[in-house]
Design a protein around this motif. Structure first.
Motif, PDB file in Angstrom:
ATOM      1  N   GLY A  62       1.001  -0.904   0.003  1.00  0.00           N
ATOM      2  CA  GLY A  62       0.444   0.065  -0.073  1.00  0.00           C
ATOM      3  C   GLY A  62       0.867   1.374   0.187  1.00  0.00           C
ATOM      4  O   GLY A  62       1.901   1.362  -0.870  1.00  0.00           O
ATOM      5  N   PRO A  63       0.408   2.208   0.532  1.00  0.00           N
ATOM      6  CA  PRO A  63       1.176   3.899   0.781  1.00  0.00           C
ATOM      7  C   PRO A  63       2.038   3.406   1.736  1.00  0.00           C
ATOM      8  O   PRO A  63       2.306   2.594   2.435  1.00  0.00           O
ATOM      9  CB  PRO A  63      -0.125   4.910   0.691  1.00  0.00           C
ATOM     10  CG  PRO A  63      -1.308   3.911   1.959  1.00  0.00           C
ATOM     11  CD  PRO A  63      -0.595   2.682   0.652  1.00  0.00           C
ATOM     12  N   LYS A  64       3.110   4.369   1.515  1.00  0.00           N
ATOM     13  CA  LYS A  64       4.265   4.116   2.341  1.00  0.00           C
ATOM     14  C   LYS A  64       3.874   4.918   4.084  1.00  0.00           C
ATOM     15  O   LYS A  64       3.099   5.522   4.082  1.00  0.00           O
ATOM     16  CB  LYS A  64       5.703   4.834   1.911  1.00  0.00           C
ATOM     17  CG  LYS A  64       5.527   6.268   1.438  1.00  0.00           C
ATOM     18  CD  LYS A  64       6.679   6.680   1.099  1.00  0.00           C
ATOM     19  CE  LYS A  64       6.851   8.792   1.195  1.00  0.00           C
ATOM     20  NZ  LYS A  64       7.755   9.301   0.611  1.00  0.00           N
ATOM     21  N   VAL A  65       4.594   4.428   4.986  1.00  0.00           N
ATOM     22  CA  VAL A  65       3.927   5.401   6.060  1.00  0.00           C
ATOM     23  C   VAL A  65       5.376   5.366   6.763  1.00  0.00           C
ATOM     24  O   VAL A  65       6.487   4.183   7.137  1.00  0.00           O
ATOM     25  CB  VAL A  65       3.353   3.316   7.170  1.00  0.00           C
ATOM     26  CG1 VAL A  65       3.176   3.936   8.332  1.00  0.00           C
ATOM     27  CG2 VAL A  65       2.546   3.234   6.104  1.00  0.00           C
ATOM     28  N   VAL A  66       5.452   6.611   7.185  1.00  0.00           N
ATOM     29  CA  VAL A  66       6.569   7.523   7.487  1.00  0.00           C
ATOM     30  C   VAL A  66       5.638   7.706   9.035  1.00  0.00           C
ATOM     31  O   VAL A  66       4.584   8.029   9.583  1.00  0.00           O
ATOM     32  CB  VAL A  66       6.557   8.673   6.928  1.00  0.00           C
ATOM     33  CG1 VAL A  66       8.073   9.520   7.443  1.00  0.00           C
ATOM     34  CG2 VAL A  66       6.798   7.938   5.603  1.00  0.00           C
ATOM     35  N   HIS A  67       7.142   6.751   9.912  1.00  0.00           N
ATOM     36  CA  HIS A  67       7.483   7.199  11.537  1.00  0.00           C
ATOM     37  C   HIS A  67       8.539   8.051  11.402  1.00  0.00           C
ATOM     38  O   HIS A  67       9.339   7.840  11.208  1.00  0.00           O
ATOM     39  CB  HIS A  67       7.587   6.466  12.424  1.00  0.00           C
ATOM     40  CG  HIS A  67       5.696   5.020  12.051  1.00  0.00           C
ATOM     41  ND1 HIS A  67       5.981   4.007  11.112  1.00  0.00           N
ATOM     42  CD2 HIS A  67       4.605   4.635  12.943  1.00  0.00           C
ATOM     43  CE1 HIS A  67       4.573   3.632  10.945  1.00  0.00           C
ATOM     44  NE2 HIS A  67       3.871   4.159  12.587  1.00  0.00           N
ATOM     45  N   PRO A  86       1.278  11.589  15.110  1.00  0.00           N
ATOM     46  CA  PRO A  86       0.614  11.325  13.762  1.00  0.00           C
ATOM     47  C   PRO A  86       0.365  13.316  13.690  1.00  0.00           C
ATOM     48  O   PRO A  86      -0.205  13.163  14.511  1.00  0.00           O
ATOM     49  CB  PRO A  86      -0.069  10.301  13.619  1.00  0.00           C
ATOM     50  CG  PRO A  86      -0.464  10.394  14.822  1.00  0.00           C
ATOM     51  CD  PRO A  86       0.552  10.497  15.538  1.00  0.00           C
ATOM     52  N   VAL A  87       0.730  13.482  12.423  1.00  0.00           N
ATOM     53  CA  VAL A  87      -0.040  14.843  12.498  1.00  0.00           C
ATOM     54  C   VAL A  87      -1.357  14.545  11.086  1.00  0.00           C
ATOM     55  O   VAL A  87      -1.124  14.226  10.402  1.00  0.00           O
ATOM     56  CB  VAL A  87       1.208  16.019  11.176  1.00  0.00           C
ATOM     57  CG1 VAL A  87       0.045  17.227  10.952  1.00  0.00           C
ATOM     58  CG2 VAL A  87       2.362  16.235  11.798  1.00  0.00           C
ATOM     59  N   ARG A  88      -2.196  15.260  12.463  1.00  0.00           N
ATOM     60  CA  ARG A  88      -3.466  15.952  11.513  1.00  0.00           C
ATOM     61  C   ARG A  88      -3.701  16.732  10.903  1.00  0.00           C
ATOM     62  O   ARG A  88      -3.523  17.561  10.950  1.00  0.00           O
ATOM     63  CB  ARG A  88      -4.337  15.498  12.523  1.00  0.00           C
ATOM     64  CG  ARG A  88      -4.430  14.249  14.083  1.00  0.00           C
ATOM     65  CD  ARG A  88      -5.252  13.012  13.265  1.00  0.00           C
ATOM     66  NE  ARG A  88      -4.865  11.577  13.855  1.00  0.00           N
ATOM     67  CZ  ARG A  88      -4.265  10.903  13.412  1.00  0.00           C
ATOM     68  NH1 ARG A  88      -3.551  10.462  12.223  1.00  0.00           N
ATOM     69  NH2 ARG A  88      -4.678   9.394  13.885  1.00  0.00           N
ATOM     70  N   ARG A  89      -3.727  16.011   9.045  1.00  0.00           N
ATOM     71  CA  ARG A  89      -4.358  16.833   8.632  1.00  0.00           C
ATOM     72  C   ARG A  89      -5.431  17.498   7.956  1.00  0.00           C
ATOM     73  O   ARG A  89      -6.135  16.140   7.721  1.00  0.00           O
ATOM     74  CB  ARG A  89      -3.376  17.056   7.017  1.00  0.00           C
ATOM     75  CG  ARG A  89      -1.769  17.776   7.628  1.00  0.00           C
ATOM     76  CD  ARG A  89      -0.964  17.922   5.910  1.00  0.00           C
ATOM     77  NE  ARG A  89       0.878  17.997   6.656  1.00  0.00           N
ATOM     78  CZ  ARG A  89       1.427  16.650   5.883  1.00  0.00           C
ATOM     79  NH1 ARG A  89       0.840  16.217   5.493  1.00  0.00           N
ATOM     80  NH2 ARG A  89       2.631  17.028   6.779  1.00  0.00           N
ATOM     81  N   PRO A  90      -6.494  18.565   7.263  1.00  0.00           N
ATOM     82  CA  PRO A  90      -7.829  18.274   7.461  1.00  0.00           C
ATOM     83  C   PRO A  90      -7.637  18.165   6.017  1.00  0.00           C
ATOM     84  O   PRO A  90      -6.938  18.081   4.684  1.00  0.00           O
ATOM     85  CB  PRO A  90      -8.190  20.029   7.308  1.00  0.00           C
ATOM     86  CG  PRO A  90      -6.856  20.330   7.241  1.00  0.00           C
ATOM     87  CD  PRO A  90      -5.750  19.740   7.924  1.00  0.00           C
ATOM     88  N   ALA A  91      -8.487  16.583   5.186  1.00  0.00           N
ATOM     89  CA  ALA A  91      -8.697  16.247   3.988  1.00  0.00           C
ATOM     90  C   ALA A  91      -9.424  17.493   3.458  1.00  0.00           C
ATOM     91  O   ALA A  91     -10.489  17.927   3.755  1.00  0.00           O
ATOM     92  CB  ALA A  91      -9.687  15.395   4.378  1.00  0.00           C
ATOM     93  N   ARG A  92      -8.532  17.461   2.375  1.00  0.00           N
ATOM     94  CA  ARG A  92      -8.836  18.313   1.518  1.00  0.00           C
ATOM     95  C   ARG A  92     -10.416  17.500   0.226  1.00  0.00           C
ATOM     96  O   ARG A  92     -10.563  16.970   0.092  1.00  0.00           O
ATOM     97  CB  ARG A  92      -8.249  18.657  -0.022  1.00  0.00           C
ATOM     98  CG  ARG A  92      -8.560  19.418  -0.993  1.00  0.00           C
ATOM     99  CD  ARG A  92      -7.164  19.993  -1.712  1.00  0.00           C
ATOM    100  NE  ARG A  92      -7.644  21.618  -2.854  1.00  0.00           N
ATOM    101  CZ  ARG A  92      -7.805  21.627  -3.902  1.00  0.00           C
ATOM    102  NH1 ARG A  92      -6.102  20.744  -3.722  1.00  0.00           N
ATOM    103  NH2 ARG A  92      -7.344  22.350  -4.497  1.00  0.00           N
ATOM    104  N   ASP A  93     -11.902  18.431   0.283  1.00  0.00           N
ATOM    105  CA  ASP A  93     -13.157  18.417   0.272  1.00  0.00           C
ATOM    106  C   ASP A  93     -12.934  18.758  -1.666  1.00  0.00           C
ATOM    107  O   ASP A  93     -13.066  19.549  -1.804  1.00  0.00           O
ATOM    108  CB  ASP A  93     -14.143  19.181   0.982  1.00  0.00           C
ATOM    109  CG  ASP A  93     -15.565  18.766   0.055  1.00  0.00           C
ATOM    110  OD1 ASP A  93     -15.806  18.286  -0.777  1.00  0.00           O
ATOM    111  OD2 ASP A  93     -16.337  19.211   0.104  1.00  0.00           O
ATOM    112  N   GLU A  94     -12.412  17.598  -1.859  1.00  0.00           N
ATOM    113  CA  GLU A  94     -12.464  17.209  -3.560  1.00  0.00           C
ATOM    114  C   GLU A  94     -13.515  17.901  -4.569  1.00  0.00           C
ATOM    115  O   GLU A  94     -13.715  18.899  -5.901  1.00  0.00           O
ATOM    116  CB  GLU A  94     -11.804  16.312  -4.254  1.00  0.00           C
ATOM    117  CG  GLU A  94     -10.696  15.539  -3.169  1.00  0.00           C
ATOM    118  CD  GLU A  94      -9.662  16.298  -3.933  1.00  0.00           C
ATOM    119  OE1 GLU A  94      -9.725  17.159  -5.009  1.00  0.00           O
ATOM    120  OE2 GLU A  94      -8.604  16.651  -3.534  1.00  0.00           O
TER     121      GLU A  94
END
Length: 98
Positions: A62-67, A86-94
């Motif tokens: 899957g996608p890479k996981v960064v720690h 983890p840094v929580r970033r708001p999801a961009r509403d497409e």
């Protein structure tokens, strides 16, 4: 004569055993949290001071996981790398046009 081809093993003595042991200036580092939890690393003094932050990237199907781990010095030559939250970033509403 080459030791690899002579069939003889090198002898282990107290002198060369002492030179292969850990240096008192080496750093002992413990990882806490995440995929490296419980790992102990000996950083040799010849590599310099331990890094303030270590990044661990896990690649899989899957996608890479960064720690990221931040160093917390405990004593001279001893430190703990704590998992950075983890840094929580708001999801961009497409669905909304820019």
């Amino acid at each position: 004569m080459d030791r690899r081809t002579s069939g003889r093993r090198p002898e282990l003595s107290e002198e060369n055993a002492a030179t292969t042991g850990p240096d008192p200036d080496d750093a002992v580092l413990l990882f806490v949290g995440g995929p490296l939890d419980g790992r102990v690393q000996i950083r040799e003094a010849r590599h310099g001071e331990p890094l303030p932050t270590v990044t661990h990237v896990h690649l899989h199907g899957g996608p890479k996981v960064v720690h990221r781990y931040d160093l917390e010095p405990i004593a001279d030559g001893v430190g703990v790398y704590n998992l950075r939250p983890p840094v929580r970033r708001p999801a961009r509403d497409e669905s909304v046009a820019d």
